[in-house]
Design a protein around this motif. Structure first.
Motif: not given
Length: 76
Positions: A26-30, A33-36, A44-46, A64-65
């Motif tokens: 989740c931290r890496k996706l955020a 910039g990947v929406p999940f 995390p659902l992508v 993000r955040g």
């Protein structure tokens, strides 16, 4: 397997992290910039479409955040 969401292995490949390290993913996706969205268990659902239709990378240095300064009435 659902066509809507990336599989846990695919999310692991995308992030470079083990498929069961959900918080780190989740931290890496955020950061990427990947929406999940996390499911009820925290995985995390992508959406597959978000990855396939992505045309530009997030701006360098973007995060993000929440904007904590903005919440406290301070300028960022």
């Amino acid at each position: 397997m659902s066509d809507t969401w990336l599989s846990p292995d695919e999310v692991g490949e995308l992030t470079g992290l083990r498929p069961n390290s959900w918080k780190a993913q989740c931290r890496k996706l955020a950061a990427m910039g990947v929406p999940f969205r996390p499911n009820g268990a925290g995985r995390p659902l992508v959406e597959r479409a978000a990855i396939l239709n992505s045309t530009k990378a997030p701006a360098k240095g973007s995060t993000r955040g929440p904007n904590w300064e903005g919440l406290n009435g301070k300028a960022a």
